[in-house]
Design an enzyme around this catalytic site. Sequence first.
Site, PDB file in Angstrom:
ATOM      1  N   ASP A 292       0.881  -1.111   0.052  1.00 53.93           N
ATOM      2  CA  ASP A 292       0.036  -0.103  -0.065  1.00 53.93           C
ATOM      3  C   ASP A 292       0.691   1.217  -0.094  1.00 53.93           C
ATOM      4  OD1 ASP A 292      -2.377   1.551  -0.244  1.00 53.93           O
ATOM      5  OD2 ASP A 292      -2.669   1.157   2.131  1.00 53.93           O
TER       6      ASP A 292
ATOM      7  N   ASN B 271     -10.966  -2.344  -5.279  1.00 51.48           N
ATOM      8  CA  ASN B 271     -10.245  -1.487  -6.234  1.00 51.48           C
ATOM      9  C   ASN B 271     -10.682  -1.221  -7.678  1.00 51.48           C
ATOM     10  OD1 ASN B 271      -7.149  -2.644  -4.913  1.00 51.48           O
ATOM     11  ND2 ASN B 271      -8.263  -0.731  -4.529  1.00 51.48           N
TER      12      ASN B 271
HETATM   13  C1  IPE Z   1      -5.696  -2.668  -0.112  1.00 57.48           C
HETATM   14  O1  IPE Z   1      -5.019  -1.187  -0.259  1.00 57.48           O
HETATM   15  C2  IPE Z   1      -5.563  -3.538  -1.468  1.00 57.48           C
HETATM   16  C3  IPE Z   1      -4.253  -3.658  -2.207  1.00 57.48           C
HETATM   17  C4  IPE Z   1      -3.214  -3.274  -1.594  1.00 57.48           C
HETATM   18  C5  IPE Z   1      -4.318  -4.098  -3.443  1.00 57.48           C
HETATM   19  P1  IPE Z   1      -6.325  -0.092  -0.411  1.00 57.48           P
HETATM   20  O2  IPE Z   1      -5.335   1.050  -0.753  1.00 57.48           O
HETATM   21  O3  IPE Z   1      -7.274  -0.307  -1.505  1.00 57.48           O
HETATM   22  O4  IPE Z   1      -6.880  -0.330   0.841  1.00 57.48           O
HETATM   23  P2  IPE Z   1      -7.968   0.893   1.775  1.00 57.48           P
HETATM   24  O5  IPE Z   1      -9.062   1.027   0.683  1.00 57.48           O
HETATM   25  O6  IPE Z   1      -7.134   1.815   2.033  1.00 57.48           O
HETATM   26  O7  IPE Z   1      -8.284   0.231   2.814  1.00 57.48           O
HETATM   27  C1  IPE Z   2      -1.625   0.316  -3.389  1.00 55.56           C
HETATM   28  O1  IPE Z   2      -1.224   1.760  -3.357  1.00 55.56           O
HETATM   29  C2  IPE Z   2      -1.760  -0.499  -4.677  1.00 55.56           C
HETATM   30  C3  IPE Z   2      -3.172  -0.755  -4.975  1.00 55.56           C
HETATM   31  C4  IPE Z   2      -4.172  -0.762  -4.191  1.00 55.56           C
HETATM   32  C5  IPE Z   2      -3.331  -1.190  -6.279  1.00 55.56           C
HETATM   33  P1  IPE Z   2      -2.483   2.635  -3.588  1.00 55.56           P
HETATM   34  O2  IPE Z   2      -2.945   2.942  -4.874  1.00 55.56           O
HETATM   35  O3  IPE Z   2      -3.465   2.122  -2.586  1.00 55.56           O
HETATM   36  O4  IPE Z   2      -1.851   3.988  -2.656  1.00 55.56           O
HETATM   37  P2  IPE Z   2      -2.466   5.058  -1.822  1.00 55.56           P
HETATM   38  O5  IPE Z   2      -2.776   4.162  -0.512  1.00 55.56           O
HETATM   39  O6  IPE Z   2      -3.509   5.627  -2.338  1.00 55.56           O
HETATM   40  O7  IPE Z   2      -1.215   5.711  -1.052  1.00 55.56           O
HETATM   41 MG    MG Z   3      -3.970   2.437  -0.495  1.00 54.62          MG
END
Ligand code: IPE
Ligand code: IPE
Ligand code: MG
Length: 248
Positions: free
Chosen positions: A21, A69
């Site tokens: 993340d 996502n």
């Molecule tokens: C969790 O990250 C899913 C992945 C890392 C693929 P998100 O960024 O989607 O999670 P939330 O929504 O902040 O909990």
């Molecule tokens: C994790 O990084 C990757 C995916 C969930 C695909 P994020 O895209 O959630 O990055 P933040 O949490 O918005 O910084």
């Molecule tokens: Mg995230």
Amino acid sequence: MTLKSNIDERKLPQHVAIIMDGNGRWAKDRGKFRIFGHQNGVKAVREATEASAELGIKYLTLYAFSTENWNRPQLEVIALMELLVSTIRKETATLMKNNIRLMAIGNMQDLPAKCFKELTAAIEETKNNTRMTLVLALSYSSKWDITKAVKTIAQKVKDGLLEVESITHNTIDEHLSTKDIPSPELMIRTSGEHRISNFLLWELAYSEFYFTDKLWPDFNREDLYEAVLDYQQRERRFGKTSEQINNS
Ligand code: IPE
Ligand code: IPE
Ligand code: MG
């Protein structure tokens, strides 16, 4: 002494699961679009995979894309799927060289056809590799997986193939997409968020959690070593007392 040399090889987790993340915030900090963060996250995937394989970890599960996502802006979703296709294409040779098997868990039917094709080809090509299994959680959520398992079990009962009385927690294990994978002993989440976000709810029942503020694109092998070292200092009691654990 390096971090790596402090790791006790006899107490390695067999399976490490990571919620990768913080890509979006990493890009934003640099005044770039979110996809720039995802692109830079690929390097961290490579580092975590190689470091895990070198340590002797047998399973590494990476949460790459959740069911939730799909609700992101369409442009980001498309860019992520493109990145997935190009990364799998580029990295399959390295997986072969490093004797790493690729697997995937999640609702693959939802992936764009090109993505699905690339992924299935890489899974097929690497299927006999034995050093480590890299599991990609793609279009995955634990509630999706558990719901699917419950439906299959209910159908078997309805068809007279299964007795309600014979259902145990093992029955549930056997109907999840993780059925052939041992439960993770260690779960790592980057970016300072302290939540599971629908990842392996059942399988993480007794896992040790490790949280780091590092954003995923900055995560490197030293960070993985640090997480493993932290894990090795934990006492895993599984409901027993400390005395029971230490006298056995
Ligand atoms: C969790 O990250 C899913 C992945 C890392 C693929 P998100 O960024 O989607 O999670 P939330 O929504 O902040 O909990
Ligand atoms: C994790 O990084 C990757 C995916 C969930 C695909 P994020 O895209 O959630 O990055 P933040 O949490 O918005 O910084
Ligand atoms: Mg995230």
